[in-house]
Design an enzyme around this catalytic site. Structure first.
Site, PDB file in Angstrom:
ATOM      1  N   GLY A  94       4.071 -15.244   6.389  1.00 48.53           N
ATOM      2  CA  GLY A  94       3.394 -14.833   7.620  1.00 48.53           C
ATOM      3  C   GLY A  94       4.370 -14.436   8.714  1.00 48.53           C
ATOM      4  N   THR A  95       3.827 -13.809   9.753  1.00 51.34           N
ATOM      5  CA  THR A  95       4.692 -13.296  10.827  1.00 51.34           C
ATOM      6  C   THR A  95       5.360 -14.434  11.605  1.00 51.34           C
ATOM      7  OG1 THR A  95       2.693 -13.112  12.184  1.00 51.34           O
ATOM      8  CG2 THR A  95       3.468 -11.101  11.138  1.00 51.34           C
ATOM      9  N   GLU A 124      -6.985 -13.294  14.663  1.00 51.27           N
ATOM     10  CA  GLU A 124      -6.843 -12.265  13.620  1.00 51.27           C
ATOM     11  C   GLU A 124      -8.218 -11.785  13.156  1.00 51.27           C
ATOM     12  OE1 GLU A 124      -3.906 -10.827  12.684  1.00 51.27           O
ATOM     13  OE2 GLU A 124      -3.392 -11.986  14.469  1.00 51.27           O
ATOM     14  N   LYS A 158       9.067  -0.505   2.344  1.00 49.28           N
ATOM     15  CA  LYS A 158       8.303   0.344   3.274  1.00 49.28           C
ATOM     16  C   LYS A 158       9.133   0.825   4.453  1.00 49.28           C
ATOM     17  CE  LYS A 158       5.112  -1.603   5.987  1.00 49.28           C
ATOM     18  NZ  LYS A 158       3.770  -2.125   6.334  1.00 49.28           N
ATOM     19  N   ARG A 188       0.797  -1.228   0.000  1.00 50.58           N
ATOM     20  CA  ARG A 188       0.000   0.000   0.000  1.00 50.58           C
ATOM     21  C   ARG A 188       0.832   1.283   0.000  1.00 50.58           C
ATOM     22  NH1 ARG A 188      -3.828  -0.856   4.858  1.00 50.58           N
ATOM     23  NH2 ARG A 188      -2.427  -2.579   5.323  1.00 50.58           N
ATOM     24  N   ARG A 242      26.133  28.224   4.076  1.00 50.96           N
ATOM     25  CA  ARG A 242      26.502  26.860   3.688  1.00 50.96           C
ATOM     26  C   ARG A 242      27.578  26.295   4.631  1.00 50.96           C
ATOM     27  NH1 ARG A 242      28.124  27.132  -2.199  1.00 50.96           N
ATOM     28  NH2 ARG A 242      28.472  24.924  -1.774  1.00 50.96           N
ATOM     29  N   GLN A 299      13.999 -13.828   4.843  1.00 47.70           N
ATOM     30  CA  GLN A 299      12.775 -14.597   4.665  1.00 47.70           C
ATOM     31  C   GLN A 299      12.431 -14.436   3.181  1.00 47.70           C
ATOM     32  OE1 GLN A 299       9.177 -12.861   6.141  1.00 47.70           O
ATOM     33  NE2 GLN A 299       8.209 -14.836   6.557  1.00 47.70           N
TER      34      GLN A 299
HETATM   35  C1  UD1 Z   1      -0.125  -8.347  12.906  1.00 41.80           C
HETATM   36  C2  UD1 Z   1      -0.692  -9.315  13.934  1.00 41.80           C
HETATM   37  C3  UD1 Z   1      -1.978  -8.743  14.528  1.00 41.80           C
HETATM   38  C4  UD1 Z   1      -1.690  -7.394  15.142  1.00 41.80           C
HETATM   39  C5  UD1 Z   1      -1.055  -6.460  14.107  1.00 41.80           C
HETATM   40  C6  UD1 Z   1      -0.607  -5.201  14.795  1.00 41.80           C
HETATM   41  C7  UD1 Z   1      -0.085 -11.508  13.090  1.00 41.80           C
HETATM   42  C8  UD1 Z   1      -0.556 -12.735  12.420  1.00 41.80           C
HETATM   43  N1  UD1 Z   1      -0.977 -10.570  13.287  1.00 41.80           N
HETATM   44  O1  UD1 Z   1      -1.075  -8.273  11.860  1.00 41.80           O
HETATM   45  O2  UD1 Z   1      -2.472  -9.605  15.510  1.00 41.80           O
HETATM   46  O3  UD1 Z   1      -2.892  -6.822  15.641  1.00 41.80           O
HETATM   47  O4  UD1 Z   1       0.107  -7.080  13.524  1.00 41.80           O
HETATM   48  O5  UD1 Z   1      -0.142  -4.288  13.847  1.00 41.80           O
HETATM   49  O6  UD1 Z   1       1.066 -11.422  13.472  1.00 41.80           O
HETATM   50  N2  UD1 Z   1       6.144  -9.580   8.039  1.00 41.80           N
HETATM   51  C9  UD1 Z   1       7.247 -10.275   7.629  1.00 41.80           C
HETATM   52  N3  UD1 Z   1       7.081 -11.453   6.974  1.00 41.80           N
HETATM   53  C10 UD1 Z   1       5.857 -11.945   6.706  1.00 41.80           C
HETATM   54  C11 UD1 Z   1       4.733 -11.213   7.114  1.00 41.80           C
HETATM   55  C12 UD1 Z   1       4.905 -10.039   7.783  1.00 41.80           C
HETATM   56  O7  UD1 Z   1       8.384  -9.865   7.869  1.00 41.80           O
HETATM   57  O8  UD1 Z   1       5.789 -13.030   6.109  1.00 41.80           O
HETATM   58  C13 UD1 Z   1       6.355  -8.303   8.755  1.00 41.80           C
HETATM   59  C14 UD1 Z   1       5.738  -7.142   8.039  1.00 41.80           C
HETATM   60  O9  UD1 Z   1       6.678  -6.528   7.166  1.00 41.80           O
HETATM   61  C15 UD1 Z   1       5.375  -6.229   9.190  1.00 41.80           C
HETATM   62  C16 UD1 Z   1       5.062  -7.185  10.331  1.00 41.80           C
HETATM   63  O10 UD1 Z   1       5.680  -8.399   9.985  1.00 41.80           O
HETATM   64  O11 UD1 Z   1       6.439  -5.416   9.572  1.00 41.80           O
HETATM   65  C17 UD1 Z   1       3.586  -7.379  10.575  1.00 41.80           C
HETATM   66  O12 UD1 Z   1       2.990  -7.944   9.439  1.00 41.80           O
HETATM   67  P1  UD1 Z   1       1.569  -7.507   8.935  1.00 41.80           P
HETATM   68  O13 UD1 Z   1       1.278  -8.239   7.683  1.00 41.80           O
HETATM   69  O14 UD1 Z   1       1.474  -6.023   8.908  1.00 41.80           O
HETATM   70  O15 UD1 Z   1       0.649  -8.104  10.091  1.00 41.80           O
HETATM   71  P2  UD1 Z   1      -0.808  -7.619  10.409  1.00 41.80           P
HETATM   72  O16 UD1 Z   1      -1.740  -8.277   9.472  1.00 41.80           O
HETATM   73  O17 UD1 Z   1      -0.859  -6.160  10.547  1.00 41.80           O
END
Ligand code: UD1
Ligand code: MG
Length: 457
Positions: free
Chosen positions: A78-79, A151, A22, A15, A334, A73
């Protein structure tokens, strides 16, 4: 107890609609990830492990911190999957603190509280109650006990009504975290390995879970779009403005004020609208800054008046302005501009790598580069130092009480002796003696009886 920190920064940030990752976008002059790293660095962790993926080369080259290492990664699954990548770099004991690379204003004090709440044996979640929790993971409780984080996309209508959310920050006993991470599944709406599923695994293990509330909303806001970035920037600037105003600084309008670095100010400082301060800027007592000034890496002494539209950029060398001086409007200082007390720099005057002694004046349309200017010198309108011969820079030395007339060119290297006067329009290529008038220009002649040509018919 050994602390390790994992920062997730592999996501794409779709986004943001940007070619750049980002986490490298800047908030108040520093990238999102660098802000998180700077805060993390105050926690005395054994290691700071940053998980990179999208734009990994650029991210890894763009940030620094002590004891920082990167793990990649390659696919963002996913996180939970992100933190799994850090597992080989984590020891088997101690505490792991997990942060988000896109939550830039998280406070060190909050993180310390969270690590204490973990105490090496609790799963400690940082939570907050939000008026609109849409999109966040909800904290599902059974009485007081935390049972799970669900979630938004997976939540039932009843769960979506929960306002207490997970901020994305947790501290966990490393040994248990490793075990839980190994058991994550991706059987959810998004088909991702959710870090938040470790909560239900901890419950199943009978491990204690604590929820610690964040100090305020600002510190847990994440950035996903240019709009959110701008909104958080305004919140942050507002906080800085309020801190300065509490200390007595008078801002004409705190909503039209930007600090992208560190600004320190003495007593009775006044700052008009639309000023931008970058790097390290010090303003002494009674300094007044007019509207629309940009000031970077500069030290401004007491009682200085900086008039509107002045641009001061010290870059690496810095700029110094002595007490009681007046700069601008429309002046440019300067790197290496070093002005003593009561110096006057007026409109469209540029000063670079030059010292001006007490009381020197250059009031209109002039350039001083690589010059040493003595006390009380009056440097005329339109005069310049020709400091560059096309290959090298040379110095111009102007003694005390010199008067340089208008529209002169001082071709460096050249020295003008103390008390000398240089006649207007002179191009000076040799040293001028002290106390004398030096003129370098054709004598004025009058052709008597000369007639203008007339148009032929
Ligand atoms: C996550 C949490 C959610 C919380 C929210 C708060 C999970 C599953 N959910 O959701 O409970 O309320 O943050 O902001 O953790 N990232 C990676 N690799 C990945 C996926 C994500 O490095 O494969 C990083 C992203 O760049 C980001 C962070 O992890 O910095 C969070 O990921 P994001 O996709 O924003 O999670 P949310 O859906 O916001
Ligand atoms: Mg997010």
């Amino acid at each position: 107890m050994a602390l390790n920190i994992v920062i997730m920064a592999a996501g794409k940030g779709t986004r943001m609609n940007s070619r750049h990752p980002k986490v490298l976008h800047k908030l108040a002059g520093r990238s999102l990830l660098q802000r998180v790293l700077d805060t993390a660095a105050t926690l005395q962790a054994e290691r700071i492990i940053t998980v990179t993926g999208h734009g990994a080369d650029e991210v890894e080259a763009g940030v620094t911190a002590p004891r920082l290492r990167f793990v990649r990664q390659v696919l963002q699954l996913g996180t939970g999957h992100a933190v799994q990548q850090a597992v080989p770099a984590l020891p088997d004991e101690g505490t792991t603190l997990i942060l988000n690379g896109d939550v830039p204003l998280i406070q060190a004090a909050t993180l310390r509280t969270l690590v204490q709440a973990c105490a090496g044996r609790h799963l400690a979640l940082l939570t907050i109650v939000l008026p609109d929790p849409t999109g966040y993971g909800r904290i599902v409780r059974d009485g007081q006990a935390v049972r799970a984080v669900v979630e938004h996309k997976d939540a039932s209508p009843a769960q979506r009504a929960i306002a207490e959310v997970y901020t994305g920050v947790m501290a966990a006993p490393t040994a248990l975290l490793k075990r839980w991470l190994a058991n994550l599944k991706n059987d959810n709406v998004q088909g991702e390995y959710y870090l938040t599923d470790v909560v239900a695994l901890a419950v199943a293990d009978g491990a204690p879970i604590t929820a610690t509330a964040a100090a305020n909303e600002t510190e847990v806001l994440g950035i996903n779009s240019p709009l959110q970035l701008a909104q958080l920037e305004r919140r942050f600037q507002r906080q800085l403005a309020e801190t300065l105003m509490h200390a007595g600084v008078r801002l004409a309008d705190p909503a039209r004020f930007d600090v992208r670095g560190e600004l320190s100010a003495g007593r009775d400082v006044e700052i008009d609208v639309n000023c931008v301060f970058e790097g390290r800027v010090q303003l002494g007592d009674n300094v007044r800054v007019g509207a629309n000034c940009c000031i970077r890496n500069a030290s401004i002494a007491a009682d200085v008046l900086i008039q509107p539209f002045t641009h001061i950029d010290g870059e690496a060398l810095g700029v110094k302005v002595g007490a009681g001086s007046s700069i601008g409007p429309f002046a440019r200082l300067r790197p290496g501009a070093d002005l003593a007390q009561d110096v006057h720099i007026g409109n469209f005057v540029e000063v670079k790598n030059s010292t001006l002694a007490r009381g020197a004046k250059a009031n209109h349309l002039a350039y001083l580069g690589d010059a040493s200017v003595g006390e009380r010198v009056n440097y005329g309108a339109g005069s310049i130092t020709a400091n560059y011969d096309g290959a090298n820079k040379h110095r111009t030395v102007i003694g005390a009480d010199v008067h340089v007339g208008s529209n002169c060119v001082l071709v460096a290297p050249v020295t003008i002796g103390a008390g000398a006067t240089i006649g207007a329009g002179s191009t000076v290529t040799q040293n001028a003696p002290a106390g004398e008038l030096t003129l370098v220009r054709a004598k004025q002649v009058t052709i008597e009886g000369w007639k203008r040509p007339t148009k032929k018919k």
